[in-house]
Design a protein around this motif. Sequence first.
Motif, PDB file in Angstrom:
ATOM      1  N   HIS A 194       0.824  -1.217   0.000  1.00  0.00           N
ATOM      2  CA  HIS A 194       0.000   0.000   0.000  1.00  0.00           C
ATOM      3  C   HIS A 194       0.856   1.264   0.000  1.00  0.00           C
ATOM      4  O   HIS A 194       0.607   2.199   0.744  1.00  0.00           O
ATOM      5  CB  HIS A 194      -0.991  -0.002   1.162  1.00  0.00           C
ATOM      6  CG  HIS A 194      -1.942  -1.146   1.094  1.00  0.00           C
ATOM      7  ND1 HIS A 194      -2.991  -1.185   0.217  1.00  0.00           N
ATOM      8  CD2 HIS A 194      -1.984  -2.319   1.773  1.00  0.00           C
ATOM      9  CE1 HIS A 194      -3.641  -2.319   0.356  1.00  0.00           C
ATOM     10  NE2 HIS A 194      -3.052  -3.027   1.297  1.00  0.00           N
ATOM     11  N   TRP A 195       1.862   1.273  -0.877  1.00  0.00           N
ATOM     12  CA  TRP A 195       2.708   2.442  -1.072  1.00  0.00           C
ATOM     13  C   TRP A 195       2.513   2.972  -2.485  1.00  0.00           C
ATOM     14  O   TRP A 195       2.327   2.213  -3.423  1.00  0.00           O
ATOM     15  CB  TRP A 195       4.184   2.090  -0.902  1.00  0.00           C
ATOM     16  CG  TRP A 195       4.600   1.733   0.486  1.00  0.00           C
ATOM     17  CD1 TRP A 195       4.006   2.122   1.648  1.00  0.00           C
ATOM     18  CD2 TRP A 195       5.701   0.924   0.858  1.00  0.00           C
ATOM     19  NE1 TRP A 195       4.671   1.614   2.721  1.00  0.00           N
ATOM     20  CE2 TRP A 195       5.721   0.868   2.263  1.00  0.00           C
ATOM     21  CE3 TRP A 195       6.672   0.242   0.149  1.00  0.00           C
ATOM     22  CZ2 TRP A 195       6.683   0.153   2.972  1.00  0.00           C
ATOM     23  CZ3 TRP A 195       7.637  -0.464   0.857  1.00  0.00           C
ATOM     24  CH2 TRP A 195       7.625  -0.499   2.247  1.00  0.00           C
ATOM     25  N   TRP A 196       2.587   4.269  -2.635  1.00  0.00           N
ATOM     26  CA  TRP A 196       2.562   4.905  -3.940  1.00  0.00           C
ATOM     27  C   TRP A 196       3.875   4.645  -4.667  1.00  0.00           C
ATOM     28  O   TRP A 196       4.912   4.496  -4.044  1.00  0.00           O
ATOM     29  CB  TRP A 196       2.451   6.423  -3.795  1.00  0.00           C
ATOM     30  CG  TRP A 196       1.133   6.969  -3.386  1.00  0.00           C
ATOM     31  CD1 TRP A 196       0.525   6.816  -2.171  1.00  0.00           C
ATOM     32  CD2 TRP A 196       0.284   7.798  -4.159  1.00  0.00           C
ATOM     33  NE1 TRP A 196      -0.652   7.507  -2.161  1.00  0.00           N
ATOM     34  CE2 TRP A 196      -0.824   8.122  -3.365  1.00  0.00           C
ATOM     35  CE3 TRP A 196       0.368   8.312  -5.455  1.00  0.00           C
ATOM     36  CZ2 TRP A 196      -1.855   8.929  -3.819  1.00  0.00           C
ATOM     37  CZ3 TRP A 196      -0.662   9.119  -5.905  1.00  0.00           C
ATOM     38  CH2 TRP A 196      -1.760   9.410  -5.098  1.00  0.00           C
ATOM     39  N   ASP A 197       3.829   4.682  -6.008  1.00  0.00           N
ATOM     40  CA  ASP A 197       5.028   4.732  -6.832  1.00  0.00           C
ATOM     41  C   ASP A 197       5.257   6.186  -7.214  1.00  0.00           C
ATOM     42  O   ASP A 197       4.333   6.863  -7.677  1.00  0.00           O
ATOM     43  CB  ASP A 197       4.849   3.957  -8.146  1.00  0.00           C
ATOM     44  CG  ASP A 197       4.735   2.459  -7.957  1.00  0.00           C
ATOM     45  OD1 ASP A 197       5.328   1.931  -7.007  1.00  0.00           O
ATOM     46  OD2 ASP A 197       4.061   1.823  -8.790  1.00  0.00           O
ATOM     47  N   VAL A 198       6.473   6.678  -7.022  1.00  0.00           N
ATOM     48  CA  VAL A 198       6.877   7.981  -7.538  1.00  0.00           C
ATOM     49  C   VAL A 198       8.008   7.685  -8.515  1.00  0.00           C
ATOM     50  O   VAL A 198       9.081   7.241  -8.126  1.00  0.00           O
ATOM     51  CB  VAL A 198       7.357   8.931  -6.425  1.00  0.00           C
ATOM     52  CG1 VAL A 198       7.829  10.255  -7.026  1.00  0.00           C
ATOM     53  CG2 VAL A 198       6.241   9.182  -5.412  1.00  0.00           C
ATOM     54  N   LEU A 199       7.736   7.878  -9.795  1.00  0.00           N
ATOM     55  CA  LEU A 199       8.683   7.544 -10.848  1.00  0.00           C
ATOM     56  C   LEU A 199       9.420   8.797 -11.282  1.00  0.00           C
ATOM     57  O   LEU A 199       8.786   9.780 -11.669  1.00  0.00           O
ATOM     58  CB  LEU A 199       7.908   6.931 -12.021  1.00  0.00           C
ATOM     59  CG  LEU A 199       8.701   6.251 -13.102  1.00  0.00           C
ATOM     60  CD1 LEU A 199       9.326   4.968 -12.576  1.00  0.00           C
ATOM     61  CD2 LEU A 199       7.779   5.921 -14.259  1.00  0.00           C
ATOM     62  N   LEU A 200      10.759   8.777 -11.186  1.00  0.00           N
ATOM     63  CA  LEU A 200      11.572   9.923 -11.592  1.00  0.00           C
ATOM     64  C   LEU A 200      12.291   9.571 -12.874  1.00  0.00           C
ATOM     65  O   LEU A 200      13.010   8.584 -12.946  1.00  0.00           O
ATOM     66  CB  LEU A 200      12.592  10.269 -10.505  1.00  0.00           C
ATOM     67  CG  LEU A 200      12.038  10.668  -9.146  1.00  0.00           C
ATOM     68  CD1 LEU A 200      13.171  11.033  -8.200  1.00  0.00           C
ATOM     69  CD2 LEU A 200      11.063  11.821  -9.259  1.00  0.00           C
ATOM     70  N   ASP A 201      12.126  10.413 -13.910  1.00  0.00           N
ATOM     71  CA  ASP A 201      12.681  10.129 -15.231  1.00  0.00           C
ATOM     72  C   ASP A 201      13.364  11.364 -15.798  1.00  0.00           C
ATOM     73  O   ASP A 201      12.715  12.372 -16.053  1.00  0.00           O
ATOM     74  CB  ASP A 201      11.560   9.668 -16.162  1.00  0.00           C
ATOM     75  CG  ASP A 201      12.044   9.324 -17.555  1.00  0.00           C
ATOM     76  OD1 ASP A 201      13.244   9.087 -17.737  1.00  0.00           O
ATOM     77  OD2 ASP A 201      11.202   9.282 -18.456  1.00  0.00           O
ATOM     78  N   THR A 202      14.665  11.280 -15.997  1.00  0.00           N
ATOM     79  CA  THR A 202      15.405  12.384 -16.596  1.00  0.00           C
ATOM     80  C   THR A 202      15.393  12.295 -18.108  1.00  0.00           C
ATOM     81  O   THR A 202      15.223  13.284 -18.806  1.00  0.00           O
ATOM     82  CB  THR A 202      16.871  12.387 -16.109  1.00  0.00           C
ATOM     83  OG1 THR A 202      16.850  12.609 -14.714  1.00  0.00           O
ATOM     84  CG2 THR A 202      17.674  13.477 -16.760  1.00  0.00           C
ATOM     85  N   THR A 203      15.562  11.106 -18.635  1.00  0.00           N
ATOM     86  CA  THR A 203      15.686  10.953 -20.081  1.00  0.00           C
ATOM     87  C   THR A 203      14.347  11.029 -20.798  1.00  0.00           C
ATOM     88  O   THR A 203      14.308  11.143 -22.012  1.00  0.00           O
ATOM     89  CB  THR A 203      16.343   9.597 -20.426  1.00  0.00           C
ATOM     90  OG1 THR A 203      15.497   8.548 -19.936  1.00  0.00           O
ATOM     91  CG2 THR A 203      17.714   9.483 -19.821  1.00  0.00           C
TER      92      THR A 203
END
Length: 121
Positions: A104-113
């Motif tokens: 029950h955790w959110w995904d925080v997706l970090l994308d530079t490219t």
Amino acid sequence: MATLLQPLVVVCGATGVGKSKLGVELALRLVNKGHNKWRGARIINADSMQVYTGMNVTTNKISPAERMGIDHLLMDFKKPEEQYPVGQWVHDAMQESQRNTHRHWWDVLLDTTSTISKPSR
């Protein structure tokens, strides 16, 4: 059986604009305050270079202290001479997302490219 939809936050942008700091701030705020079942967040790295160890300056990688206790997944686990194909990243990211869903955790997706946010052609 109903499908559980996983909340997802995606932060994209150029190197050095503050995505990592924003991701940490978002993750810290996504702690369950009794309003829903989601208990927190973990960051999934989608930067193709931040998977490699020893490339902290080149990739402007966030330091462990700046992570403020927030898990950063798929970061700092490959040697620079190892290959990490995008298909393997997709598989690994989906596994991490499933683990997050079960916890029950959110995904925080970090994308530079912006690889994951570009439409397929």
